[in-house]
Design a protein around this motif. Sequence first.
Motif, PDB file in Angstrom:
ATOM      1  N   PHE A 278       0.308   1.882   0.095  1.00 50.79           N
ATOM      2  CA  PHE A 278       0.491   0.449  -0.104  1.00 50.79           C
ATOM      3  C   PHE A 278      -0.326   0.040  -1.312  1.00 50.79           C
ATOM      4  O   PHE A 278      -1.486   0.420  -1.442  1.00 50.79           O
ATOM      5  CB  PHE A 278      -0.014  -0.330   1.117  1.00 50.79           C
ATOM      6  CG  PHE A 278       0.839  -0.146   2.323  1.00 50.79           C
ATOM      7  CD1 PHE A 278       2.150  -0.586   2.327  1.00 50.79           C
ATOM      8  CD2 PHE A 278       0.346   0.470   3.459  1.00 50.79           C
ATOM      9  CE1 PHE A 278       2.944  -0.425   3.446  1.00 50.79           C
ATOM     10  CE2 PHE A 278       1.129   0.638   4.577  1.00 50.79           C
ATOM     11  CZ  PHE A 278       2.435   0.194   4.578  1.00 50.79           C
ATOM     12  N   VAL A 279       0.274  -0.734  -2.197  1.00 50.04           N
ATOM     13  CA  VAL A 279      -0.502  -1.262  -3.318  1.00 50.04           C
ATOM     14  C   VAL A 279      -0.425  -2.785  -3.294  1.00 50.04           C
ATOM     15  O   VAL A 279       0.430  -3.373  -2.640  1.00 50.04           O
ATOM     16  CB  VAL A 279      -0.029  -0.713  -4.687  1.00 50.04           C
ATOM     17  CG1 VAL A 279      -0.259   0.779  -4.775  1.00 50.04           C
ATOM     18  CG2 VAL A 279       1.426  -1.029  -4.935  1.00 50.04           C
ATOM     19  N   GLN A 280      -1.339  -3.398  -4.019  1.00 48.39           N
ATOM     20  CA  GLN A 280      -1.487  -4.852  -4.080  1.00 48.39           C
ATOM     21  C   GLN A 280      -1.983  -5.400  -2.736  1.00 48.39           C
ATOM     22  O   GLN A 280      -2.367  -4.641  -1.853  1.00 48.39           O
ATOM     23  CB  GLN A 280      -0.180  -5.549  -4.483  1.00 48.39           C
ATOM     24  CG  GLN A 280       0.396  -5.071  -5.793  1.00 48.39           C
ATOM     25  CD  GLN A 280      -0.486  -5.366  -6.995  1.00 48.39           C
ATOM     26  OE1 GLN A 280      -1.338  -6.233  -6.959  1.00 48.39           O
ATOM     27  NE2 GLN A 280      -0.301  -4.606  -8.067  1.00 48.39           N
ATOM     28  N   ARG A 281      -1.970  -6.713  -2.632  1.00 41.72           N
ATOM     29  CA  ARG A 281      -2.560  -7.338  -1.445  1.00 41.72           C
ATOM     30  C   ARG A 281      -1.743  -8.560  -1.066  1.00 41.72           C
ATOM     31  O   ARG A 281      -1.088  -9.174  -1.907  1.00 41.72           O
ATOM     32  CB  ARG A 281      -3.996  -7.740  -1.784  1.00 41.72           C
ATOM     33  CG  ARG A 281      -4.681  -8.587  -0.755  1.00 41.72           C
ATOM     34  CD  ARG A 281      -6.068  -8.906  -1.235  1.00 41.72           C
ATOM     35  NE  ARG A 281      -6.029  -9.085  -2.685  1.00 41.72           N
ATOM     36  CZ  ARG A 281      -6.643 -10.054  -3.323  1.00 41.72           C
ATOM     37  NH1 ARG A 281      -7.342 -10.931  -2.694  1.00 41.72           N
ATOM     38  NH2 ARG A 281      -6.558 -10.151  -4.631  1.00 41.72           N
TER      39      ARG A 281
END
Lengths: 150, 805
Positions: free
Chosen positions: B199-202
């Motif tokens: 998972f990338v980003q938030r």
Amino acid sequence: MKDTIDAILKKHIPKEKGNLIPVLQSVQKKKGYISPESVNRISNYFRISRSSIYGVATFYSQFRFNPPGRHSIKICLGTACHVQGGDFILKALQAEIGISPGETTDDMRFDLDRVACLGCCALAPVVMINNKIHSRMSVIKLKELLNKYE
Amino acid sequence: MNKKTTQNISVQIDGKTINAPVGTTVLQAAQKAGIYIPTLCYLENIKPYGGCRLCIVEIKNMRAYPTACTTPIAQDMEISTKTPELQKLRREILELILSEHPYTCLICIDKNNCNEFMTTTRKVSVTTGCNFCANNGNCELQDLVEYLELTEIKYPWAYKEIKPEKNNPFYDIDYNLCILCGRCVRICNEVRYSEVLDFVQRGNSVIVGTAFGESQKDAGCEFCGACIDVCPTGSLSEKMGKWVGIPDKSIETTCVFCSVGCKMNINIKDNRIVNVGPKPGNRTNPLQLCVRGKFVPGDIMFHPERITTPLIKKENKWIEVSWDEAINFTVNKLEQYRGNQFGVISSAHESLENNYVLQKFSRKLMKSNNVDLVSSFPDKNIIKKIHEYYTHHKPANIENITNADTIFVIGSQTNLSHPIIENRIRKAAKNGKKIIVANTHDTRTSYFAEQNILYKQGEEHTFLLSLLFVLNNKDSGKLSNELKQEFNNFDIEKVFKHCGVSRQDIEKIVKSLLNSKNPVIIAGDGILINPYSIFNFNTLVNIQTILKKPETCKIIFLLNEGNFYGSTIAGLHPDLLPGFDELASEKNIKKWSDNWKTDLNNTKGLSGNEMVNNIAKDGITALFVVGDIPAHPNLAKLKFLVQQNMFLTELSEHVHVFFPITGFTETNGHIINLERKLKEIIPVTAPAKDVKTVWETISNLARAMQEKGFDYKKPEDIFSEINSFIDLSFATEEKAKKEILPVRADVSVKKKKLPVEIISENNYFNYLGNDLLELIPDMEDILGEVVSGSSSGSSSGSSSGSGSI
């Protein structure tokens, strides 16, 4: 460059994977950003996959993945600045220098970030360039302001 | 009660009493009892994640709604799984999930009519219906919506506006359909250890991605396809079989691309392969495959260039002919070339049955022992050695790798040649087992290794020798005296220098091997495809023998082609009759003459390489090639050359008759894998009308030549014939024979050049000699550089540049 990262990594034991964030912070502090090469080296040292490191780093807004420009622009989109039209300033800025937040111009002149509050809401909307606050910003003032930074 | 004896505890689920062992989760207990609890992120055999919240249950005296997948059962728990309150909550959760997924197809009242009316006859190419996903019915959201009877979604749909990625090889990615269940991330990291996805980003902008948004290939994706298999939506979808719909049936067969012999599940519709993956309805594929198993069968069996009729060359042009004509033509020619001037070269991808019939044809009918395999192993004796070794030592299982505490991988590009073995090595590494990797260059396995040794190119034998020497000096075994003599004038320092490995490194390996309770040694191409292959083999076996408890150590020899061992036991070896019976012995000649009711020729057979060389001297005038051999100028001098293959190759230029051949998904048969286990190949699709198996072709030829003993009706007839002559149960003496094999402790031997051999290059990506990279552009995309880069790296200098004769 290799030595910088080596020096940072050597302070930590490979098994202590929990030190990833302090390592990333040190790398960012020394080099100004997290490069793919740094991630490779950290990945090999801690045996954490590159995508995991990237996933962790992108979770925190403190990390950037582009080299900093000569001048760093921080545009405030906190409540007060937002109400005063911070969005317009950002759009105008993006059109002017041609990059989105988190990026750096090709000529390395500017990098751009958005922040939530710079603590001077009375002066909204504000833009900070190289730690200097520019208050009551407008689209026209912005263009003049940018010309001062080469 | 009986808690201590069985370790079982009883719980009540929906009023039903269930006994399950301690540590079982509520979900597992319910599944065991046949009680359905909806799930989305749950995957069998992977650590529970608790992300989707659909499996929430009510447990008496427990606060809130725990997730069934993460809650272990406790004595006398009272669990309800389907209260109205729960269903309401689940509906709410599903609605929220769907607010980020195009949901029109899920709640459309006309969805049952959709397929029929989707295509309209307008002048412009407009299709009605919602073409967001691949529409292959492989959608768990659809099932859940049905189960929870959701007819309306109150939230507006938030389209993520992410550009679909269409330029990846083999599969498309559309993260607009992604519900972030994390199955792909977890299977990539926790099962396949490719570690490409995360998972990338938030917050709102979280997506599944690779480091720095690289393409899958650049991020190191191995294209095993596991993520596609587990995706509950159409977010990841295979290009092959896209838009085809739900498969009719699903058949399990065995993969022949490498010698692991994985079980594979092939989904078909209208006699075409839709994909290789989980059965429809079973969204997760328990069978893990690699890029070859997952993506090649469909592409190659229905390749547009595949030849489907017999061809005869007339005036340098291919003429399509009927089978009868081709058989008659071939028979007339073959009649003229009986005896030692005839030869057969086959492929180790073919089944036991096919290769048995082929060599029987050559030996019995054509009276020629010139039979050989196109295999990647230049020294024909290596398979004999391995067979002898197996008579004293039980062959290793793949599970041995998982259970070993030390794994020593030498000279292998396991991630390319045997990805499933590599997967087991990585799994062991993740479980904290000690991995030692030795090769001429860093490989992907090195990343997982505790100790990574780099020896100089072409110095495998000196490296092994120094290992044996140091191990012997530790005086671990009782039989070390024989070796001591051999090592009398051995200058170990010089040898260390030779192979480029330091004393400390060697001693560290020796220490690991000595401290290990059950080491596994994996010998790859670097050891076996080597001018010193036999020498390396002996050294390796000696290393095992002088360990304190040799029987606890396992050596795995990574044979390349799926049925290399099986084809040899079927008799496709110039020196060996079926069942590894030496041709040189009169007794064996008599035995097989009786078996086949004939008089066998006792002339020593020629290897494939010798056959091609002898063409120039008119020693060989006719050849029957199954698959492909590298083109050679000598081949033009052949009076008669028959090829049976799926595609025309470079060799076909010299070929007089070409027979089309079935692929392994179109025929019955058996193979023997590297664990020496008999595995069954099951036909999945029917071949095109004029495509025949090798045994059918040969039987037709033999019948036309009025030879008895080839009246096979079906492959089972051949198998029972083989079974009646050869013991395929492979009883092994349990007690390992301790024998020191001859080694020369002389490292000053001159660099031997490999006799230039017919070998199918050091290319794991071939089927019947056809280069998969050439046939499948996507394969070229992902492996182009890797394969050409590695073949010069992994093979020991002199052995590279195979390919030519």
